[in-house]
Design a protein around this motif. Structure first.
Motif, PDB file in Angstrom:
ATOM      1  N   LYS A 164       0.832  -1.212   0.000  1.00 32.26           N
ATOM      2  CA  LYS A 164       0.000   0.000   0.000  1.00 32.26           C
ATOM      3  C   LYS A 164       0.861   1.254   0.000  1.00 32.26           C
ATOM      4  O   LYS A 164       0.605   2.199  -0.762  1.00 32.26           O
ATOM      5  CB  LYS A 164      -0.929  -0.017   1.219  1.00 32.26           C
ATOM      6  CG  LYS A 164      -1.765   1.248   1.391  1.00 32.26           C
ATOM      7  CD  LYS A 164      -2.765   1.086   2.519  1.00 32.26           C
ATOM      8  CE  LYS A 164      -2.135   0.902   3.862  1.00 32.26           C
ATOM      9  NZ  LYS A 164      -3.110   0.854   4.967  1.00 32.26           N
ATOM     10  N   VAL A 165       1.893   1.281   0.828  1.00 30.62           N
ATOM     11  CA  VAL A 165       2.785   2.438   0.868  1.00 30.62           C
ATOM     12  C   VAL A 165       3.524   2.589  -0.460  1.00 30.62           C
ATOM     13  O   VAL A 165       3.650   3.699  -1.006  1.00 30.62           O
ATOM     14  CB  VAL A 165       3.782   2.324   2.036  1.00 30.62           C
ATOM     15  CG1 VAL A 165       4.868   3.397   1.937  1.00 30.62           C
ATOM     16  CG2 VAL A 165       3.044   2.442   3.362  1.00 30.62           C
ATOM     17  N   ALA A 166       4.000   1.470  -1.009  1.00 31.79           N
ATOM     18  CA  ALA A 166       4.693   1.522  -2.301  1.00 31.79           C
ATOM     19  C   ALA A 166       3.772   2.053  -3.390  1.00 31.79           C
ATOM     20  O   ALA A 166       4.191   2.862  -4.243  1.00 31.79           O
ATOM     21  CB  ALA A 166       5.202   0.134  -2.666  1.00 31.79           C
ATOM     22  N   LEU A 167       2.517   1.645  -3.376  1.00 34.85           N
ATOM     23  CA  LEU A 167       1.561   2.112  -4.377  1.00 34.85           C
ATOM     24  C   LEU A 167       1.306   3.607  -4.260  1.00 34.85           C
ATOM     25  O   LEU A 167       1.293   4.328  -5.265  1.00 34.85           O
ATOM     26  CB  LEU A 167       0.247   1.342  -4.224  1.00 34.85           C
ATOM     27  CG  LEU A 167       0.267  -0.112  -4.680  1.00 34.85           C
ATOM     28  CD1 LEU A 167      -0.974  -0.841  -4.164  1.00 34.85           C
ATOM     29  CD2 LEU A 167       0.358  -0.210  -6.185  1.00 34.85           C
TER      30      LEU A 167
ATOM     31  N   ALA B 132       3.228   5.894  -2.851  1.00 36.20           N
ATOM     32  CA  ALA B 132       4.443   6.629  -3.216  1.00 36.20           C
ATOM     33  C   ALA B 132       4.617   6.662  -4.728  1.00 36.20           C
ATOM     34  O   ALA B 132       4.964   7.704  -5.303  1.00 36.20           O
ATOM     35  CB  ALA B 132       5.659   5.995  -2.546  1.00 36.20           C
ATOM     36  N   THR B 133       4.361   5.544  -5.385  1.00 35.30           N
ATOM     37  CA  THR B 133       4.497   5.481  -6.839  1.00 35.30           C
ATOM     38  C   THR B 133       3.438   6.327  -7.522  1.00 35.30           C
ATOM     39  O   THR B 133       3.713   7.027  -8.503  1.00 35.30           O
ATOM     40  CB  THR B 133       4.418   4.019  -7.309  1.00 35.30           C
ATOM     41  OG1 THR B 133       5.416   3.250  -6.628  1.00 35.30           O
ATOM     42  CG2 THR B 133       4.641   3.910  -8.807  1.00 35.30           C
TER      43      THR B 133
ATOM     44  N   VAL C 223       1.225   6.841   4.938  1.00 36.17           N
ATOM     45  CA  VAL C 223       0.395   7.417   3.882  1.00 36.17           C
ATOM     46  C   VAL C 223      -0.019   8.847   4.243  1.00 36.17           C
ATOM     47  O   VAL C 223      -0.004   9.743   3.390  1.00 36.17           O
ATOM     48  CB  VAL C 223      -0.832   6.537   3.612  1.00 36.17           C
ATOM     49  CG1 VAL C 223      -1.847   7.274   2.737  1.00 36.17           C
ATOM     50  CG2 VAL C 223      -0.412   5.235   2.944  1.00 36.17           C
ATOM     51  N   ALA C 224      -0.381   9.084   5.501  1.00 38.20           N
ATOM     52  CA  ALA C 224      -0.733  10.443   5.918  1.00 38.20           C
ATOM     53  C   ALA C 224       0.446  11.392   5.737  1.00 38.20           C
ATOM     54  O   ALA C 224       0.275  12.541   5.295  1.00 38.20           O
ATOM     55  CB  ALA C 224      -1.204  10.434   7.376  1.00 38.20           C
TER      56      ALA C 224
ATOM     57  N   ALA D   9       3.569  -0.873 -12.045  1.00 39.74           N
ATOM     58  CA  ALA D   9       4.984  -0.686 -11.719  1.00 39.74           C
ATOM     59  C   ALA D   9       5.366  -1.438 -10.450  1.00 39.74           C
ATOM     60  O   ALA D   9       6.408  -2.112 -10.394  1.00 39.74           O
ATOM     61  CB  ALA D   9       5.291   0.802 -11.570  1.00 39.74           C
ATOM     62  N   VAL D  10       4.534  -1.336  -9.410  1.00 39.77           N
ATOM     63  CA  VAL D  10       4.835  -2.021  -8.155  1.00 39.77           C
ATOM     64  C   VAL D  10       4.708  -3.528  -8.326  1.00 39.77           C
ATOM     65  O   VAL D  10       5.528  -4.300  -7.802  1.00 39.77           O
ATOM     66  CB  VAL D  10       3.917  -1.504  -7.027  1.00 39.77           C
ATOM     67  CG1 VAL D  10       4.101  -2.328  -5.749  1.00 39.77           C
ATOM     68  CG2 VAL D  10       4.195  -0.027  -6.753  1.00 39.77           C
TER      69      VAL D  10
END
Length: 210
Positions: free
Chosen positions: A14-17, A19-20, A66-67, A200-201
């Motif tokens: 989720k964080v990778a998504l 950020a991407t 995420v926040a 991408a992720v």
């Protein structure tokens, strides 16, 4: 930004998504939950994944990260400005983390992560419990997924990435996308999975599994 964890985790993914989606650069640093690497533990004192090191700023927990990313890079937004939509986005994030994966992690850990990846003790009875809990949760999701667009209607948000990420993590243990049992959910999932950031992720995740 260093992202500690493993992309099999829905929380790390989720964080990778996010950020991407926001066009931010990140590098995955492989870290198991509870890992004892000193740099990881500085970012996550209790050994939880994900954690980040963003040019010296250390933070753990996917929702907190995420926040932070939303405040640091407001566009494109994953948390809507509209109060009601933002509240619903946060609700779906919580649903994914604690309800869907509350049951799902019992299956994922005790069918896959414990016995096959970490070689840690596991309990098939706990996996059975999770599998008994998942059908009504997935049935509820099927009842609220719209025929078009996103979980919040016309607004793509964190809600979509959080819930879809949970389903991707459950795919290896047979509880992910299921077009026969949950056709509306599967169609919505496919819309999320077609987004460039997801692609991408997913490519990074698939490459690391080989």
């Amino acid at each position: 930004m260093k992202l500690y964890g493993a992309l099999l985790s829905p929380f790390v993914r989720k964080v990778a998504l996010v950020a991407t989606e926001k066009g931010l650069d990140w590098t995955l640093v492989g870290s198991p939950p509870g890992g004892e690497d000193a740099e990881f533990r500085r970012a996550s004192p209790f050994g939880k994944i994900p954690a980040i090191d963003d040019d010296g700023f250390l933070l753990a927990d996917s929702t907190a990260i995420v926040a932070y990313l939303e405040a640091k890079c407001p566009a494109p937004a994953v948390l809507p400005a509209d109060p009601q939509l933002r509240g619903r986005a946060v609700w779906f994030d919580e649903f994914a983390d604690t309800i869907l994966m509350g049951a799902g992690l019992k299956v994922l850990f005790h069918r896959l992560v414990g016995p096959k990846l970490l070689k840690r003790p596991y309990d098939p009875a706990v996996a059975d419990q999770g599998e008994a809990e998942l059908p009504p949760i997935l049935a509820w999701l099927e009842s609220v997924v719209p025929a078009e667009g996103w979980l919040l209607g016309g607004t793509f948000s964190l809600a979509d990435y959080a819930v879809a990420s949970a389903l991707r993590s459950l795919q290896p243990v047979g509880w992910g996308r299921n077009a026969e049992a949950y056709p509306a959910t599967a169609a919505w999932y496919d819309r999320v999975a077609a987004r460039p950031a997801w692609q991408a992720v997913a490519a990074i995740e698939d490459a690391r599994r080989r």
